[in-house]
Scaffold this motif. Structure first.
Motif, short mmCIF file in Angstrom:
data_model
loop_
_atom_site.label_atom_id
_atom_site.label_comp_id
_atom_site.label_asym_id
_atom_site.label_seq_id
_atom_site.Cartn_x
_atom_site.Cartn_y
_atom_site.Cartn_z
N ARG A 1 9.74 -10.91 56.18
CA ARG A 1 9.14 -11.02 54.81
C ARG A 1 9.49 -10.09 54.20
NH1 ARG A 1 3.11 -11.37 56.77
NH2 ARG A 1 4.03 -10.26 58.48
N ILE A 2 9.65 -10.06 52.88
CA ILE A 2 10.15 -8.69 52.06
C ILE A 2 9.39 -8.77 50.93
CG2 ILE A 2 11.88 -8.00 50.64
CD1 ILE A 2 13.74 -9.32 52.70
N ALA A 3 8.89 -7.47 50.53
CA ALA A 3 8.02 -7.21 49.29
C ALA A 3 8.82 -5.93 48.72
CB ALA A 3 6.51 -6.82 49.49
N LYS A 4 9.18 -6.33 47.26
CA LYS A 4 9.62 -5.29 46.58
C LYS A 4 8.69 -4.83 45.36
CE LYS A 4 14.12 -4.57 44.09
NZ LYS A 4 15.45 -5.25 43.66
N LEU A 5 8.56 -3.36 45.21
CA LEU A 5 7.91 -2.88 44.20
C LEU A 5 8.55 -1.99 43.46
CD1 LEU A 5 4.89 -2.50 43.18
CD2 LEU A 5 4.85 -0.25 44.72
N PRO A 6 8.71 -2.54 42.11
CA PRO A 6 9.23 -1.21 41.16
C PRO A 6 8.45 -0.23 41.03
CG PRO A 6 8.90 -3.71 39.97
CD PRO A 6 8.17 -3.72 41.27
N THR A 7 9.27 1.01 41.03
CA THR A 7 8.40 2.38 40.95
C THR A 7 7.86 2.40 39.68
OG1 THR A 7 10.34 3.43 40.59
CG2 THR A 7 9.60 3.32 42.86
N SER A 8 8.08 1.73 38.67
CA SER A 8 7.09 1.91 37.51
C SER A 8 5.76 1.25 37.45
CB SER A 8 8.23 0.87 36.30
OG SER A 8 8.32 -0.24 36.91
N ARG B 1 2.15 7.23 39.76
CA ARG B 1 2.74 8.93 39.64
C ARG B 1 3.95 8.70 38.97
NH1 ARG B 1 2.77 13.84 38.96
NH2 ARG B 1 4.13 14.96 40.10
N THR B 2 4.64 7.92 38.94
CA THR B 2 6.00 7.82 38.13
C THR B 2 6.00 7.77 36.93
OG1 THR B 2 6.45 5.37 38.51
CG2 THR B 2 7.16 6.63 40.15
N GLU B 3 4.83 7.04 36.34
CA GLU B 3 4.67 7.12 34.91
C GLU B 3 4.13 8.43 34.34
OE1 GLU B 3 2.13 3.85 33.46
OE2 GLU B 3 3.05 2.21 34.87
N ALA B 4 3.45 9.12 34.92
CA ALA B 4 2.73 10.50 34.81
C ALA B 4 3.95 11.50 34.94
CB ALA B 4 1.84 10.80 35.93
N ALA B 5 4.87 11.35 35.79
CA ALA B 5 5.93 12.35 36.05
C ALA B 5 7.29 11.61 35.10
CB ALA B 5 6.38 12.23 37.29
N ASP B 6 6.96 10.81 34.30
CA ASP B 6 8.33 10.18 33.54
C ASP B 6 9.63 9.97 34.60
OD1 ASP B 6 9.07 9.16 31.15
OD2 ASP B 6 9.97 10.92 30.48
N VAL B 7 9.54 9.59 35.69
CA VAL B 7 10.41 9.14 36.45
C VAL B 7 10.45 7.80 37.08
CG1 VAL B 7 11.16 11.34 37.16
CG2 VAL B 7 9.47 10.36 38.49
N THR B 8 10.14 6.65 36.44
CA THR B 8 10.03 5.22 36.46
C THR B 8 10.97 4.61 37.19
OG1 THR B 8 10.33 4.60 34.32
CG2 THR B 8 8.13 5.13 35.04
N GLN B 9 12.37 5.06 37.18
CA GLN B 9 13.32 4.29 37.61
C GLN B 9 13.56 4.06 38.98
OE1 GLN B 9 17.09 6.26 36.73
NE2 GLN B 9 18.52 4.56 37.28
N PHE C 1 13.06 -0.41 55.46
CA PHE C 1 12.32 0.13 54.28
C PHE C 1 13.29 0.75 53.59
CE2 PHE C 1 10.72 3.75 51.64
CZ PHE C 1 9.65 3.00 50.80
N THR C 2 13.58 0.44 52.15
CA THR C 2 14.42 0.91 51.38
C THR C 2 13.88 1.45 50.06
OG1 THR C 2 16.33 -0.52 52.05
CG2 THR C 2 16.87 0.65 50.03
N MET C 3 14.32 2.52 49.58
CA MET C 3 13.57 2.99 48.38
C MET C 3 14.81 3.84 47.67
SD MET C 3 10.42 5.37 47.66
CE MET C 3 9.70 5.74 46.26
#
Length: 138
Positions: free
Chosen positions: A25-32, A36-44, A61-63
């Motif tokens: 089973r696979i789940a994928k989450l955009p870091t946006s 924290r990614t929004e607060a640090a402006d690193v949403t990619q 796990f891949t990120m």
């Protein structure tokens, strides 16, 4: 090799699982979708976790994102300890960290993702908003 954003992986990739005939089973989450990614402006970027089709064992796990190595260390520790992904759901992960995005993966699996091969849809989740919110991805 160093990349920006960082690219990390531990355990099986989706392709390796498919070649070995391992159902996942696979789940994928955009870091946006991680505050924290929004607060640090690193949403990619994104996080992707592979879990056994018939159990909650984390198989890979891949990120690709800022601070991906820090998040991978938590996943690798869970894998070495043979903890199910549901333990991430139950963990108290510090707020306003990128690792905070790990919890929703186990919630996604608990709510009954279908067993999948690479031909099935990936399901994403969002730590901040419910399924009715526009940021929810499937």
């Amino acid at each position: 090799m160093f990349t920006a954003p960082l690219r990390v992986r531990v355990g099986l990739s989706e392709g390796e699982a498919q070649r070995k005939g391992v159902s996942v089973r696979i789940a994928k989450l955009p870091t946006s979708n991680v505050l924290r990614t929004e607060a640090a402006d690193v949403t990619q970027g994104f996080m992707k976790v592979l879990v056994g089709a018939n159990n909650d064992r984390i198989l890979g796990f891949t990120m690709i994102a800022s601070e991906a190595g820090e998040v991978m260390a938590a996943i690798q520790t869970a894998m070495l300890a043979e903890l199910p992904c549901t333990k991430l759901r139950d963990a108290a992960i510090s707020h306003l960290t990128i690792a905070e995005g790990l919890g929703p993966f186990s919630v996604t699996f608990r709510h009954g993702l279908s067993h999948r091969t690479s031909r099935h849809k990936e399901t994403g989740c969002c730590p901040t908003y419910g399924p009715e919110h526009p940021k929810w991805r499937t």
